[in-house]
Design a protein around this motif. Sequence first.
Motif, short mmCIF file in Angstrom:
data_model
loop_
_atom_site.label_atom_id
_atom_site.label_comp_id
_atom_site.label_asym_id
_atom_site.label_seq_id
_atom_site.Cartn_x
_atom_site.Cartn_y
_atom_site.Cartn_z
N ASP A 1 0.88 -1.18 0.00
CA ASP A 1 0.00 0.00 0.00
C ASP A 1 0.91 1.22 0.00
O ASP A 1 1.29 1.74 1.05
CB ASP A 1 -0.92 -0.01 1.22
N GLY B 1 -2.29 3.36 7.38
CA GLY B 1 -2.83 2.13 6.83
C GLY B 1 -3.83 1.53 7.78
O GLY B 1 -4.57 2.24 8.48
N GLU C 1 -8.39 9.92 -1.39
CA GLU C 1 -8.92 8.84 -2.21
C GLU C 1 -10.07 9.37 -3.06
O GLU C 1 -11.07 9.86 -2.53
CB GLU C 1 -9.42 7.69 -1.32
N ASP D 1 -3.39 0.45 -4.58
CA ASP D 1 -3.01 0.30 -3.17
C ASP D 1 -4.01 -0.54 -2.40
O ASP D 1 -3.67 -1.13 -1.36
CB ASP D 1 -2.88 1.67 -2.50
N ARG D 2 -5.25 -0.60 -2.88
CA ARG D 2 -6.27 -1.37 -2.19
C ARG D 2 -5.94 -2.86 -2.17
O ARG D 2 -6.39 -3.59 -1.28
CB ARG D 2 -7.63 -1.14 -2.84
N GLY E 1 -3.18 -4.15 -1.44
CA GLY E 1 -2.36 -4.41 -0.26
C GLY E 1 -3.14 -4.44 1.03
O GLY E 1 -2.62 -4.87 2.07
N GLN E 2 -4.40 -4.01 1.01
CA GLN E 2 -5.22 -3.98 2.22
C GLN E 2 -6.31 -5.05 2.24
O GLN E 2 -7.05 -5.15 3.22
CB GLN E 2 -5.85 -2.59 2.40
#
Length: 314
Positions: free
Chosen positions: A33, A74, A167, A267-268, A270-271
């Motif tokens: 992320d 995060g 975002e 990046d989403r 990675g979450q």
Amino acid sequence: MIEVARPGLQTTVQDAGRFGHRALGVGQAGAADAGALRLANLLVGNPPGCAALEITLLGPTLRFTRGALAALAGADPGALLNGRRVKPGQPFDIKAGSTLQLPRCRHGARCYLAFAGGLEVTEVLGSASTDLGAGFGHALQRGDRLRLRTPRPPRLGRVRWWAEPPEDRQRMGLPAEVLRILPDADAALPADLTALEWQVDGRSSRKALRLQGPALAIESAAERVSAPVAPGDVQILPDGEPLLLGVEAQTVGGYPLLGRVIRADRDRLGQLRPGDSVRFLLVDRAAADAAWRSLQAGWFRLETALAARRAGAG
């Protein structure tokens, strides 16, 4: 000096990534992320891509033999500094002799812990990022010691401020589980693709997210001749289930390509946690570019505001 009392599930050193070596078969790596890494660094006055700790799901316990200025961004890891709650999105001082516990990430898979000045880590091919598949670096182990690169700057005193990464999805009202996809020009997409839903498989990693659910029947279901691939690519496995390539993805692959997660949503990946739901929304190049510009404009506004706050605190 930072001493690792407990390592957590997978705690690694990550920076912005390792670029320019794909022709040699060396992938990107870096923070899963990147936005959360960027925010954590900005909060302590570092360059956006400075090396920090990436904490996955279950976090470490760290002991400090010297003071530091730190920030979390995060997923919320439920951090406790000497037993007192520390929240993400806000810089905090750590005194020598302190213990920082990061038990479990909530509402996301990864958290980033940055320190003013960054970590003193040996770089490989221009990056301090850990790439477990390539053998660059390792996940933290009990007894490991980390050094801070430079003495910390003056503390922020009683100034308290908080920030979260921008975002553009919030402006568009997109649900959290929707990933915007730029279709591959050669892919024969199922008509009901955007109505389907999958769940993140527990076998997922920084290399790729496996999705469980409906099998996609596409004309190119057989493996193709290997071609370059990159983080964000959506491949279709032989069983018809999607595979979302992550930051440690290989540089070439032979599975059929459905498309690519747009940069503004990457990046989403990675979450996403095991069990999370995922749906796709197809967009064109113009929409993908507009989303990226919107996101970067948000970062510019945030960085300007943080710089003004920091100047006022000094």
